[in-house]
Design an enzyme around this catalytic site. Structure first.
Site, PDB file in Angstrom:
ATOM      1  N   ASN A   7       0.949  -1.375  -0.068  1.00 42.69           N
ATOM      2  CA  ASN A   7       0.134   0.628   0.240  1.00 42.69           C
ATOM      3  C   ASN A   7       0.205   1.224  -0.631  1.00 42.69           C
ATOM      4  O   ASN A   7       1.437   1.143   0.905  1.00 42.69           O
ATOM      5  CB  ASN A   7      -1.257   0.255   1.408  1.00 42.69           C
ATOM      6  CG  ASN A   7      -2.113   1.556   1.163  1.00 42.69           C
ATOM      7  OD1 ASN A   7      -2.017   1.860  -0.023  1.00 42.69           O
ATOM      8  ND2 ASN A   7      -2.899   0.803   2.519  1.00 42.69           N
ATOM      9  N   ARG A  94      -2.477  -2.302  -3.680  1.00 39.55           N
ATOM     10  CA  ARG A  94      -3.519  -1.391  -3.196  1.00 39.55           C
ATOM     11  C   ARG A  94      -4.081   0.215  -4.371  1.00 39.55           C
ATOM     12  O   ARG A  94      -3.048   0.302  -4.162  1.00 39.55           O
ATOM     13  CB  ARG A  94      -3.394  -1.379  -2.079  1.00 39.55           C
ATOM     14  CG  ARG A  94      -5.269  -0.307  -1.616  1.00 39.55           C
ATOM     15  CD  ARG A  94      -4.794   0.824  -0.395  1.00 39.55           C
ATOM     16  NE  ARG A  94      -6.359   1.019  -0.385  1.00 39.55           N
ATOM     17  CZ  ARG A  94      -6.961   0.789   1.094  1.00 39.55           C
ATOM     18  NH1 ARG A  94      -5.956   0.900   2.252  1.00 39.55           N
ATOM     19  NH2 ARG A  94      -7.541   1.547   1.345  1.00 39.55           N
ATOM     20  N   HIS A 183     -12.626   2.986   0.063  1.00 39.47           N
ATOM     21  CA  HIS A 183     -12.401   1.702   0.590  1.00 39.47           C
ATOM     22  C   HIS A 183     -13.439   0.345   0.649  1.00 39.47           C
ATOM     23  O   HIS A 183     -14.226  -0.140   1.479  1.00 39.47           O
ATOM     24  CB  HIS A 183     -13.599   2.458   1.712  1.00 39.47           C
ATOM     25  CG  HIS A 183     -12.509   3.716   2.625  1.00 39.47           C
ATOM     26  ND1 HIS A 183     -13.109   4.555   3.024  1.00 39.47           N
ATOM     27  CD2 HIS A 183     -11.107   3.871   3.410  1.00 39.47           C
ATOM     28  CE1 HIS A 183     -12.789   5.656   3.567  1.00 39.47           C
ATOM     29  NE2 HIS A 183     -11.243   4.827   3.508  1.00 39.47           N
ATOM     30  N   ARG A 244      -9.957  16.556   5.952  1.00 43.10           N
ATOM     31  CA  ARG A 244     -11.442  16.699   4.650  1.00 43.10           C
ATOM     32  C   ARG A 244     -12.417  17.520   4.922  1.00 43.10           C
ATOM     33  O   ARG A 244     -13.442  16.880   6.008  1.00 43.10           O
ATOM     34  CB  ARG A 244     -11.407  15.525   4.382  1.00 43.10           C
ATOM     35  CG  ARG A 244      -9.889  15.131   3.013  1.00 43.10           C
ATOM     36  CD  ARG A 244     -10.173  13.782   2.250  1.00 43.10           C
ATOM     37  NE  ARG A 244      -8.986  12.649   2.824  1.00 43.10           N
ATOM     38  CZ  ARG A 244      -9.199  11.696   2.779  1.00 43.10           C
ATOM     39  NH1 ARG A 244     -10.577  10.842   1.996  1.00 43.10           N
ATOM     40  NH2 ARG A 244      -8.372  10.519   2.804  1.00 43.10           N
ATOM     41  N   GLU A 387      -8.491  -4.865   4.559  1.00 43.56           N
ATOM     42  CA  GLU A 387      -7.906  -4.529   3.548  1.00 43.56           C
ATOM     43  C   GLU A 387      -7.318  -5.954   2.657  1.00 43.56           C
ATOM     44  O   GLU A 387      -7.447  -6.030   2.137  1.00 43.56           O
ATOM     45  CB  GLU A 387      -7.789  -3.379   3.404  1.00 43.56           C
ATOM     46  CG  GLU A 387      -9.331  -2.230   3.614  1.00 43.56           C
ATOM     47  CD  GLU A 387      -8.949  -1.075   4.221  1.00 43.56           C
ATOM     48  OE1 GLU A 387      -8.177  -0.978   5.438  1.00 43.56           O
ATOM     49  OE2 GLU A 387      -9.980  -0.233   3.211  1.00 43.56           O
TER      50      GLU A 387
END
Ligand code: ADP
Length: 399
Positions: A7, A94, A183, A244, A387
């Protein structure tokens, strides 16, 4: 079979080495501050094999250096889990944005890398680093297949009413402007686990899965398919997150450009890195800091927490309506798994749905847990996400 899952962030590299199909994690690590560390700084290379942990402050000038060091560590006499790098049979990456094209994992060739770079237009903070990680891996281990696994793929089942923006159709079509969602690996993983945990076929379940971490997205999963998602064309849309803003009125951009004399890049930076929980509270983007500050009476911290839980609650409510009901609400990711306060605030006052959170179970839960009362109509569960295992499985499927 040994599979590495990578990742890559703009200045970081996370990795996990799996023995598949046993799904056993042999080693994992994190390389931080790539390109910004100098010798003598705090540790930037963290490696773990079983319970043994190592940290080093090696200067990491770029991703190539980081990948090479990772391979040295994985094969080192003391730290290693592999006799040689020849044992690595596949690499899973990823990739945040798969654009309109990639609705499933794909074996990487040069065209795929170029596409991932093109889709940086939708994920400028993530895709360039993902593509770089793939390029470096192909260079360092040229005979090993690389599989790209996309965060957007799970959401390719969104119906048009969920993925279309109210924009001019010709312009939207020309540039692929639509809701893609993110996600996906996490929402898919927790949906599948939730079905097992609840002892029901996934095809029979309507779920709202809440991935609440630094990045946050809420997903409506009907019969195992994503039918709506709070994030949009980019991961900036939806609920407020660590730094964010989430959804704002686009006209705010014009106002800030004019009044604050900010250029567009500065606005994007403001919305991505200096807004959300951090911007609202003026304290921190980390929910633990905010919870502590709020307990000590910090009003802006409390206000930020209130906006956060309120926005999540609104999304959950709208998805229950959109699916004409729900069987379970699932909490996952850093905040979803760990903040009992956050879960309690979101699930308060659901009596009108004959749904109740069990306060004790909520406070004391660990791992996968049901946190509703026995008579609650809607189940409420905490399911830790994974994940990496989704990427390892997708990578295996290609061999
Ligand atoms: P990312 O989106 O970066 O993957 P994570 O899912 O790891 O984020 O979530 C990180 C956030 O989770 C942290 O910023 C923090 O707010 C929250 N968090 C992590 N551990 C705890 C904890 N034990 N209690 C409350 N919140 C936590």
């Amino acid at each position: 079979m040994k599979v590495i899952v990578l990742n890559c962030g703009s200045s970081s590299l996370k990795y996990q080495l799996f023995d598949m199909p046993a799904e056993q994690v042999l080693a994992k690590g994190l390389v931080e501050r790539i390109g910004v560390t100098r010798a003598g700084d705090a540790p930037c290379f963290h490696h773990q094999r079983g319970d043994a942990k190592w940290e080093w402050n090696w200067p990491m000038t770029d991703h190539r250096t980081a990948v090479k060091k990772m391979l040295e560590v994985l094969t080192g006499p003391e730290t290693g889990s592999l006799k040689s790098i020849a044992e690595i049979q596949a690499v899973g990456h990823r990739v945040v944005h798969g654009g309109p094209r990639y609705t499933r994992p794909v074996l990487v060739d040069s065209n795929v890398v170029e596409d991932i770079e093109v889709y940086s237009m939708y994920a400028p903070l993530h895709n360039p680093a993902n593509a770089l990680g793939i390029r470096v891996m192909r260079e360092v281990l040229p005979s090993v297949p690389n599989i790209a696994v996309f965060d957007t793929s799970f959401h390719h089942t969104l119906p048009p009413q969920a993925f279309l923006y109210g924009l001019n159709g010709e312009i939207a079509g020309k540039y692929g402007i639509r809701r893609y969602g993110f996600h996906g690996l996490s929402h898919q993983y927790v949906s599948e686990r939730a079905a097992m945990f609840l002892g029901k076929p996934l095809s029979s379940l309507r779920l709202v899965t809440c991935h609440i971490g630094n990045g946050t997205s809420i997903c409506a999963v009907d019969g195992g398919k994503s039918v709506d998602i709070s994030m949009g064309m980019t991961p900036l849309e939806g609920v407020i997150m660590g730094t964010r803003s989430g959804t704002i009125d686009p006209s705010i951009v014009e106002l800030l450009m004019e009044k604050e004399k900010l250029n567009f890049q500065e606005i994007i930076d403001l919305l991505n890195r200096k807004s959300g929980l951090l911007g609202l509270s003026g304290v921190s983007s980390d929910i633990r800091d905010l919870e502590k500050a709020a307990r000590e009476g910090h009003r802006r911290a409390q206000g930020a927490l209130d906006v956060h839980t309120y926005q999540i609650k609104k999304y959950i409510g709208s998805y229950i309506f959109a699916m004409n009901g729900v069987d379970a609400i699932i909490f996952t990711a850093g905040i979803g798994e760990n903040s009992s306060r956050c879960r309690a605030e979101i699930c308060r006052h659901l009596d009108f749905l004959d749904t109740w959170l069990d306060e004790d179970k909520n406070r004391n839960c660990t791992g996968e847990a049901l946190i509703n009362t026995p008579d609650s109509k809607i189940k409420i569960a905490v399911i830790p996400t994974n994940e990496e295992i989704m990427i390892a499985r997708a990578t295996m499927a290609w061999k």
